[in-house]
Every structure is written in C-alpha cells, then in structure tokens.
Design a protein around this motif. Structure first.
Motif, PDB file in Angstrom:
ATOM      1  N   GLN A  53       0.856  -1.174   0.000  1.00 32.33           N
ATOM      2  CA  GLN A  53       0.000   0.000   0.000  1.00 32.33           C
ATOM      3  C   GLN A  53       0.895   1.229   0.000  1.00 32.33           C
ATOM      4  N   ALA A  54       0.502   2.229  -0.780  1.00 29.99           N
ATOM      5  CA  ALA A  54       1.349   3.410  -0.942  1.00 29.99           C
ATOM      6  C   ALA A  54       0.987   4.504   0.056  1.00 29.99           C
ATOM      7  N   LYS A  55       0.820   4.145   1.313  1.00 28.97           N
ATOM      8  CA  LYS A  55       0.470   5.132   2.341  1.00 28.97           C
ATOM      9  C   LYS A  55       1.743   5.534   3.089  1.00 28.97           C
ATOM     10  N   LEU A  56       2.673   6.147   2.376  1.00 29.90           N
ATOM     11  CA  LEU A  56       3.988   6.395   2.930  1.00 29.90           C
ATOM     12  C   LEU A  56       4.384   7.858   2.928  1.00 29.90           C
ATOM     13  N   VAL A  79      -3.530  13.138   7.038  1.00 30.51           N
ATOM     14  CA  VAL A  79      -2.722  12.054   6.492  1.00 30.51           C
ATOM     15  C   VAL A  79      -2.927  11.951   4.981  1.00 30.51           C
ATOM     16  N   VAL A  80      -1.838  11.734   4.264  1.00 29.67           N
ATOM     17  CA  VAL A  80      -1.881  11.610   2.810  1.00 29.67           C
ATOM     18  C   VAL A  80      -2.276  10.178   2.453  1.00 29.67           C
ATOM     19  N   LEU A  81      -3.395  10.041   1.765  1.00 27.21           N
ATOM     20  CA  LEU A  81      -3.900   8.733   1.358  1.00 27.21           C
ATOM     21  C   LEU A  81      -3.873   8.649  -0.162  1.00 27.21           C
ATOM     22  N   PRO A  82      -2.960   7.869  -0.721  1.00 23.46           N
ATOM     23  CA  PRO A  82      -2.874   7.812  -2.184  1.00 23.46           C
ATOM     24  C   PRO A  82      -4.144   7.346  -2.891  1.00 23.46           C
ATOM     25  N   TYR A  83      -5.066   6.705  -2.164  1.00 30.20           N
ATOM     26  CA  TYR A  83      -6.312   6.341  -2.824  1.00 30.20           C
ATOM     27  C   TYR A  83      -7.042   7.579  -3.335  1.00 30.20           C
ATOM     28  N   ARG A  84      -6.845   8.715  -2.661  1.00 35.22           N
ATOM     29  CA  ARG A  84      -7.444   9.957  -3.156  1.00 35.22           C
ATOM     30  C   ARG A  84      -6.914  10.279  -4.552  1.00 35.22           C
ATOM     31  N   PHE A  85      -5.638   9.998  -4.763  1.00 33.67           N
ATOM     32  CA  PHE A  85      -5.052  10.291  -6.074  1.00 33.67           C
ATOM     33  C   PHE A  85      -5.626   9.367  -7.141  1.00 33.67           C
ATOM     34  N   TYR A  86      -5.951   8.154  -6.748  1.00 33.50           N
ATOM     35  CA  TYR A  86      -6.583   7.213  -7.674  1.00 33.50           C
ATOM     36  C   TYR A  86      -7.927   7.767  -8.150  1.00 33.50           C
ATOM     37  N   ASP A 126       3.520  12.908  -9.537  1.00 34.78           N
ATOM     38  CA  ASP A 126       4.579  12.598 -10.497  1.00 34.78           C
ATOM     39  C   ASP A 126       4.574  11.137 -10.926  1.00 34.78           C
ATOM     40  N   ARG A 127       4.011  10.293 -10.109  1.00 39.89           N
ATOM     41  CA  ARG A 127       3.734   8.913 -10.513  1.00 39.89           C
ATOM     42  C   ARG A 127       2.258   8.636 -10.243  1.00 39.89           C
ATOM     43  N   ARG A 128       1.641   7.923 -11.134  1.00 37.85           N
ATOM     44  CA  ARG A 128       0.234   7.582 -10.951  1.00 37.85           C
ATOM     45  C   ARG A 128       0.090   6.523  -9.852  1.00 37.85           C
ATOM     46  N   VAL A 129      -1.062   6.501  -9.264  1.00 42.31           N
ATOM     47  CA  VAL A 129      -1.422   5.430  -8.348  1.00 42.31           C
ATOM     48  C   VAL A 129      -2.272   4.438  -9.117  1.00 42.31           C
ATOM     49  N   GLU A 130      -1.877   3.179  -9.059  1.00 40.75           N
ATOM     50  CA  GLU A 130      -2.610   2.123  -9.740  1.00 40.75           C
ATOM     51  C   GLU A 130      -3.160   1.147  -8.702  1.00 40.75           C
ATOM     52  N   ARG A 131      -4.176   0.431  -9.092  1.00 40.64           N
ATOM     53  CA  ARG A 131      -4.689  -0.636  -8.237  1.00 40.64           C
ATOM     54  C   ARG A 131      -4.399  -1.968  -8.904  1.00 40.64           C
TER      55      ARG A 131
END
Length: 383
Positions: free
Chosen positions: A304-307, A323-330, A368-373
C-alpha cells in the motif's frame, strides 16, 4: 447467481458498494467482516483485513467500493448509466465521487467519535459486525475499546481535534444546507437517477452521518430532503420523481445546470480544494526523495502506498495536518482522465464550468507517478 458482500453496517466504504447493489437489484447477501468465512477464507487471499470485499458467483475476489461498482456496472447491472454520457456531467460526477469519498471524512469522523453520550451504545452494537461471534461480554467490550480507539486516532489524522470541532460542525452544517436546497427540487445529484456522484457521496452520508444517532438527528431535523435521498440511495425499489416521469431517468442538461448544483461545487472548491492540493504537493515531495529502486520494490511487493506522511494547510483560518492517502489520487486521476480524454470543444466546456465554480486548479493537481490498483492494492506506477 448470488454475490457476497463482506463488510460492516457502519462502514463508510461498504455503504458505497451496498448502495449500488441495492439500488440496481444485484442479488447478494452480506456477511459480517468479523466472521470466520471472511477472516479465514477471504483475508488470506487479499493479504490484509480490509472492507468492503465482494465475492462473485464465480469465486473472484474484488476489494474496494469503486472497483466493486465498476465490476457490476460492466456486468450489466446498472438500471441507468452511472457514468453520464454528457462529458461535462461525467467530470462533475467524478468530482462528487472524490469529494464524497474523502472530502466528507472530517464531519463523518467527528460526528461519530465525539458524541459519546448519544452515539456510544449504538456504536457498540454496530461494531459487532467486525468482531468474532460469540465473544463474552467482557471480551467484546475490550475488543470494541481497542477498535474504537484506532478509529478515534484516525479521526485526528483527518484533522479532527478539540481545536477544530466547532469549525468542522460549522462547515458541515453549511454543506448540509446547500445539499438540502439542491435535493428539495431534484431527487439525485445530477437529476433523475443516481450516478457515480451519488454513490461517492452516500458512503459518508449514510454509514456515518445518516445512521449514527447524533448526526442522524441533525440531518432529519435540519435537512429532511437529504435524509430522504439517503433513503432512496439505500432501497431496492426504483424511485421515479413525477417531474422526471416523462423522460425517465433523464439527467440535467449540461448547458443549464441548476444553481443549487453550482453552489455545491463552489463549496467543494472552498472546503476541499486546498486539502487535495496539499496532498498532491506532499506526495510529490516525498516521491522526489525516494530512489527509483525503492519505489519499484514497493511496486513489486504490492505494498500500500500510504507512505507520504501528513500534509499541512490552512483550512478556513485553522492550520491543520491530514494524512496523505494515495487512494485519493486514484479517484482524482479518474476525474482528470475523464477530462483529458475529451475533444477540445468539450474540455473547454468543462474548463469553463470549473473556472466559474472556483475549481480550475483541480486540473493542475497531478502526482509525479500515478497510483494504480493491482491485486486489490494501491501501488505507485513504475513511470
């Protein structure tokens, strides 16, 4: 041909998937996530305890509300197009999907965990969905205390603390008033039938804000039309407003959107744009510090990209960190992809609308990088 939904009655993201399944007549049973079937059979397959999860009749496992809805939509269950055909409405629908899933987390968490005198007996019962069956009372109380403690800590990670309580309530009441004005004349967000906009909004508005006793009372007494929308979004029967009966299921004309919808979009610009912008900035700063090899290793491990830590920003005069949650970027990427894939004339119409409602900056927010599932997890893309 029955689907299985594993979740929790009080779960925001389970509510999103359940709403689609109910309103579109998907044959399903729901099994509590604290049961042996989920913990011993499903969790090992996805590698972590997380809800919602859906098992298809063929045995496939799908985790995440958006992915569940998209899978069922592709299978032909949608009674109406949940992704509007009009390009402007499509991008607007993605906006409310993003805001509903994450922009309402502050009031959702505040009204659940900071009104114990009213909410606590109900929550103790609701949380049995994620506890093993048959626990003695003492063990059940201890398990609830531990689980609720984690969620109270999560609330602070979304910017809810004693310094912001009053502000969170003020902003939620303002939103509730605008939503009430809109739903007084329209049965759903974009017109005559639910779309991904409604399914994005229903998670917080049902599971937390339209079900827990304290916010439920607030909704029923100050925004009855919002409560009726929550009911429509959680019932299996089709709802047809007589106003729309001559053109069943029609959505708004994108060239003549109601003022009440534009007011809601302006609220999102004022309330959420600064937060998602701060999250993208923080994520990009974090990405710039990482070695490519480390990110590729994370990709290979399907972590998980929660870093990326916390983002700090000014929110209506208060300085808060969330907190930064990359799912938002998805979800943000889905909005950006919908806009970027349009012909120039159509994208121009979208840009004009978003400029008029103060949301132009949203189209500049790109990690700068996409979030993928992949394999039911969020990962940073390789490029």
């Amino acid at each position: 041909m029955t689907y299985t939904l594993y979740g929790m009655a009080a779960s925001l993201y389970t509510a999103r998937a359940r709403s689609y399944m109910r309103t579109n007549g998907v044959p399903f049973v729901e099994i509590k996530a604290g049961g042996e079937e989920f913990t011993q059979t499903v969790v090992p397959k996805i590698g972590r305890w997380i809800i919602p999860v859906m098992r298809t009749p063929e045995g496939a496992i799908i985790q995440d509300g958006a992915d569940i809805i998209d899978h069922l939509d592709a299978a032909g269950f949608s009674k109406w197009p949940i992704y509007p055909e009009q390009p402007v409405l499509l991008v607007v629908a993605h906006l409310f999907d993003l805001f509903g899933s994450h922009g309402l987390l502050r009031p959702a968490m505040h009204y659940r965990w900071n009104f114990d005198a009213v909410n606590l007996p109900f929550l103790r019962s609701a949380f049995r969905d994620v506890l093993p069956s048959g626990l003695p009372t003492e063990a059940e109380d201890a398990a609830f205390t531990q689980a609720s403690g984690r969620m109270r800590k999560a609330a602070t990670a979304f910017g809810v603390n004693s310094d912001t309580f009053a502000l969170v309530e003020e902003r939620y009441r303002a939103f509730l008033g605008l939503f009430e004005d809109h739903l007084r004349d329209h049965p759903f967000l974009l017109g005559g039938h639910p779309t991904i906009a409604d399914y994005g909004m229903i998670g917080a508005m049902h599971a937390h804000l339209g079900r827990d006793p304290a916010p439920l009372h607030l909704m029923q007494t100050t925004a009855p039309n919002v409560f009726r929308w929550v009911e429509r979004m959680t019932m299996p029967e089709s709802f047809v407003d007589e106003t729309f009966a001559t053109a069943a299921g029609r959505l708004f004309d994108a060239a003549a959107l109601p003022a009440s919808l534009l007011a809601l979009m302006r609220f999102i610009a004022e309330d959420y744009l600064v937060e998602i912008a701060a999250h993208v900035e923080q994520a990009n700063a974090w990405l710039a510090e990482q070695a490519g090899e480390a990110l590729d290793a994370a990709y290979e491990a399907r972590t998980q990209a929660k870093l990326a830590g916390f983002a700090t920003f000014e929110w209506h005069g208060a300085r808060i960190s969330t907190v930064v949650l990359p799912y938002r970027f998805y979800l943000l990427q889905r909005l950006l992809d919908a806009r970027d894939g349009l012909p120039q004339a159509e994208s121009g119409n979208v840009d004009t609308l978003f400029a008029e409602t103060g949301l132009s900056k949203l189209f500049q927010l790109r990690t700068d990088r996409r979030v993928e599932r992949i394999d039911n997890r969020e990962v940073w893309s390789r490029a």
